[in-house]
Design a protein around this motif. Structure first.
Motif, PDB file in Angstrom:
ATOM      1  N   GLU A  59       0.835  -1.211   0.000  1.00 26.51           N
ATOM      2  CA  GLU A  59       0.000   0.000   0.000  1.00 26.51           C
ATOM      3  C   GLU A  59       0.861   1.249   0.000  1.00 26.51           C
ATOM      4  O   GLU A  59       0.588   2.212  -0.710  1.00 26.51           O
ATOM      5  N   GLU A  60       1.919   1.167   0.824  1.00 28.00           N
ATOM      6  CA  GLU A  60       2.825   2.324   0.849  1.00 28.00           C
ATOM      7  C   GLU A  60       3.412   2.570  -0.521  1.00 28.00           C
ATOM      8  O   GLU A  60       3.488   3.707  -1.000  1.00 28.00           O
ATOM      9  N   ALA A  61       3.832   1.464  -1.147  1.00 35.82           N
ATOM     10  CA  ALA A  61       4.451   1.599  -2.466  1.00 35.82           C
ATOM     11  C   ALA A  61       3.459   2.178  -3.454  1.00 35.82           C
ATOM     12  O   ALA A  61       3.811   2.993  -4.310  1.00 35.82           O
ATOM     13  N   ASN A  62       2.185   1.740  -3.332  1.00 38.68           N
ATOM     14  CA  ASN A  62       1.176   2.291  -4.235  1.00 38.68           C
ATOM     15  C   ASN A  62       1.052   3.790  -4.055  1.00 38.68           C
ATOM     16  O   ASN A  62       0.926   4.550  -5.016  1.00 38.68           O
ATOM     17  N   LYS A  63       1.104   4.200  -2.767  1.00 40.27           N
ATOM     18  CA  LYS A  63       0.964   5.644  -2.520  1.00 40.27           C
ATOM     19  C   LYS A  63       2.117   6.404  -3.148  1.00 40.27           C
ATOM     20  O   LYS A  63       1.922   7.392  -3.863  1.00 40.27           O
ATOM     21  N   THR A  64       3.350   5.932  -2.844  1.00 35.91           N
ATOM     22  CA  THR A  64       4.500   6.652  -3.408  1.00 35.91           C
ATOM     23  C   THR A  64       4.477   6.589  -4.923  1.00 35.91           C
ATOM     24  O   THR A  64       4.850   7.548  -5.598  1.00 35.91           O
ATOM     25  N   ALA A  65       4.015   5.441  -5.442  1.00 37.20           N
ATOM     26  CA  ALA A  65       3.985   5.317  -6.901  1.00 37.20           C
ATOM     27  C   ALA A  65       3.012   6.321  -7.503  1.00 37.20           C
ATOM     28  O   ALA A  65       3.323   6.969  -8.509  1.00 37.20           O
TER      29      ALA A  65
END
Lengths: 179, 308
Positions: free
Chosen positions: A113-119
Motif C-alpha cells: 500500500e505504501e508503495a502504491n501511494k509513493t507510486a
C-alpha cells in the motif's frame, strides 16, 4: 490448537492471497516481464530477489508433499507390546500438525500500500513534468521561424536574450566578457 | 548606403526612404541589398507589415500625406490601405504576416516604383521620365538649382560611389547575409536540440511510468516467497512427525530384539552352568574310567591297524 485456528482465521480475513487455507495458490510470476520493468539501477536487487526466490522454490519442490505412510500392520505384527502400535496409530491419526504462523503477509501488504501511494505520487509528479515538457515543446513548435523574427520577437520567445538597457546603458548592453 | 544616395535628391527621397524603412531586426542587413528593378506593388504589403510595428509611426504619417497628394485609381486603393494602416478598428491583424523579404522596389536606385505605377494610367511608360526631365530642366533654367563647383564635386563623388556600390555591393551583401545565416543556423540548432531533448524527456517519463506499473509483481513475488516458505516449513514438520513416530516404533522393535537375545544368551549360559554343576564326582570318575578304557581300545585298534 483452537487458539491457533482462531488466529489463523483472523489472519485469513486480512490476507488477500491465503484465502484457500493452508495451501495458498502460488501466483505464477512472469520473471521475464518483471525483469523488463526493472530500472537499471535496481538490477542487482532484482537479481538477488530472483536467486532467493529460486532457492526457496527449489527447496519446496525437493520436499515431497506427503511423507511415506507408516506401515501399521507390519509394526502391529512385530512389536510385542500389546496396544502400543494401536495407541500410536490412533494418536498419529488424530495429530494435526500446526501450520506455521504467517506474520509477513500483512507486512508485505502494508508495504504494497505504501508503495502504491509513493507510486501514485511519483506518477503525478511525472505527469506534471510531462505537461511542462509538452508546454515547452508546444512553445517551440508554435514559434515563428527564425528568419521571420525581429529582435523583439526573439526577446519575447527567449526572455534570456533581452538586453538589459538599465543595468548596462551603453552598447553592447552586456558585460564585455559575455560577447 | 541608400541614405547617402538620397542626400542629393531630397524631394523624391523622402517617400522612398520611408517606404524602405523597416524596424531593426535580424533581417536588417538584408535591406541593404541593391538591385531590385522590377515593378511590384509595394503599398499593400508594406502597409500591412507597418501596421504591426508600432515603431514605424513616421512611415504611416508619410502615407497619410502621400495619399492626400494623389488622386487617381491606385490612390483609391492607397486610401483604403492608409486607413487600414491607421488602426481604425480595434482589431489588429493576426496571425502576424511575415516580414517582407526585400525593401521597396526602386528604379535607378532611388525612385520608388510606386511613382511609375501611379503615373502609368495617365502618362504611360515615359510619363515619370518626362516629369523628371521637365523638373530638372525647370530647376536648371529657373536657377532654382544653381550649377557651381559643388555640382562637379557631387557628380564625381556620386560616380565613384555608384561604381563602388555596383562592383562590391553584391559581395558585401552576401557576406552580411552569411553572417546572418550563421546566427539563424545556430539558433535553429539550439531549437532543434531543445525540441529533441524535450521529446526524449517525455518518452523517458512515460517509460518510467510504465515501469512503476509493474510494482505489483514485486509484491506478488514476495508473497509467493512467504507462502513457499510456510509450505516448506509445514511439510518439514509433517515429515518430522512421521519420522519421529517411525523412530519410536523402530526403537521398540530393536529393544524387543535386544531383550530376546539377552534372554537367550542368559538362558544358554545358565543351562550350561547347571549341566556342568550337575555332573557329580562319582559320575565324573566313571566317565573318566570309561574314557580311559575307550582310549585303550582305540589305541589297540590303531596299533593293530598300524602294524597290519
Amino acid at each position: 490448537m483452537s487458539s491457533l485456528s482462531v488466529r489463523s482465521r483472523i489472519r485469513k480475513a486480512h490476507t488477500f492471497l491465503n484465502m484457500a487455507g493452508r495451501r495458498a495458490a502460488l501466483k505464477a510470476i512472469d520473471w521475464a516481464a518483471f525483469a523488463e520493468r526493472v530500472p537499471p539501477n535496481q538490477r542487482t536487487m532484482f537479481n538477488n530477489l530472483k536467486t532467493r526466490s529460486d532457492a526457496i522454490a527449489a527447496k519446496l519442490t525437493s520436499l515431497p508433499e506427503k511423507p511415506p505412510a507408516i506401515d501399521w500392520s507390519y509394526y502391529r505384527s512385530v512389536v510385542a507390546k500389546a496396544g502400543m502400535v494401536d495407541e500410536f496409530e490412533k494418536k498419529f491419526g488424530a495429530l494435526k500438525v500446526p501450520e506455521p504462523v504467517d506474520t509477513q503477509t500483512t507486512v508485505i501488504n502494508g508495504q504494497e500500500e505504501e508503495a502504491n501511494k509513493t507510486a501514485s505520487a511519483y506518477v503525478e509528479a511525472s505527469k506534471a513534468r510531462i505537461a511542462q515538457y509538452e508546454k515547452e515543446l508546444e512553445k517551440f513548435k508554435n514559434m515563428i521561424p527564425f528568419d521571420q523574427m525581429t529582435i523583439e520577437d526573439l526577446n519575447d520567445t527567449f526572455p534570456e536574450t533581452k538586453l538589459d538597457k538599465e543595468k548596462h546603458p551603453y552598447w553592447p548592453h552586456k558585460p564585455i566578457a559575455d560577447l | 548606403m541608400i541614405a547617402s544616395l538620397h542626400d542629393f535628391c531630397p524631394a523624391s527621397s523622402l517617400l522612398s526612404v520611408l517606404t524602405t524603412m523597416r524596424p531593426e531586426g535580424m533581417r536588417g542587413e538584408r535591406r541593404g541589398r541593391e538591385g531590385h528593378r522590377e515593378a511590384e506593388t509595394r503599398v499593400p504589403r508594406c502597409c500591412r507589415n507597418l501596421v504591426l510595428h508600432p515603431s514605424d509611426m513616421l512611415s504611416r504619417l508619410v502615407f497619410v500625406s502621400a495619399s492626400a497628394l494623389k488622386s487617381s485609381g491606385p490612390i483609391g486603393a492607397g486610401v483604403v490601405h492608409a486607413s487600414r494602416c491607421l488602426h481604425t478598428s480595434s482589431q489588429s491583424l493576426a496571425p502576424v504576416p511575415p516580414l517582407p523579404e526585400k525593401g521597396g522596389k526602386v528604379r535607378h536606385g532611388f525612385i520608388p516604383e510606386e511613382l511609375f505605377q501611379l503615373l502609368y494610367p495617365k502618362t504611360g511608360v515615359t510619363g515619370p521620365y518626362m516629369l523628371g526631365a521637365g523638373l530638372l530642366l525647370y530647376m536648371l533654367s529657373k536657377e532654382i538649382y544653381v550649377i557651381n563647383h559643388e555640382t562637379f564635386a557631387a557628380a564625381s563623388i556620386g560616380a565613384v560611389i555608384i561604381y563602388g556600390v555596383k562592383k562590391f555591393g553584391p559581395s558585401v551583401a552576401a557576406f552580411a547575409d552569411k553572417l546572418n545565416e550563421e546566427k539563424v543556423a545556430k539558433a535553429q540548432e539550439v531549437k532543434d536540440v531543445a525540441m529533441s531533448s524535450l521529446a526524449q524527456a517525455i518518452e523517458d517519463e512515460k517509460k518510467e511510468q510504465w515501469r512503476v506499473e509493474g510494482r505489483a509483481m514485486l509484491f506478488d513475488a514476495k508473497r509467493n516467497n512467504v507462502a513457499m516458505l510456510l509450505e516448506t516449513n509445514y511439510r518439514e514438520r509433517v515429515h518430522m512427525v512421521t519420522n519421529e513416530v517411525k523412530r519410536r516404533l523402530d526403537y521398540q522393535i530393536a529393544l524387543q530384539d535386544l531383550n530376546r537375545r539377552l534372554e537367550q544368551e542368559h538362558m544358554i549360559n545358565w543351562v550350561e552352568k547347571s549341566v556342568i554343576s550337575s555332573i557329580t564326582p562319582q559320575q565324573e570318575k566313571e566317565s573318566i574310567a570309561k574314557c580311559i578304557t575307550d582310549l585303550k581300545v582305540l589305541a589297540k585298534a590303531t596299533q593293530a591297524k598300524a602294524t597290519a
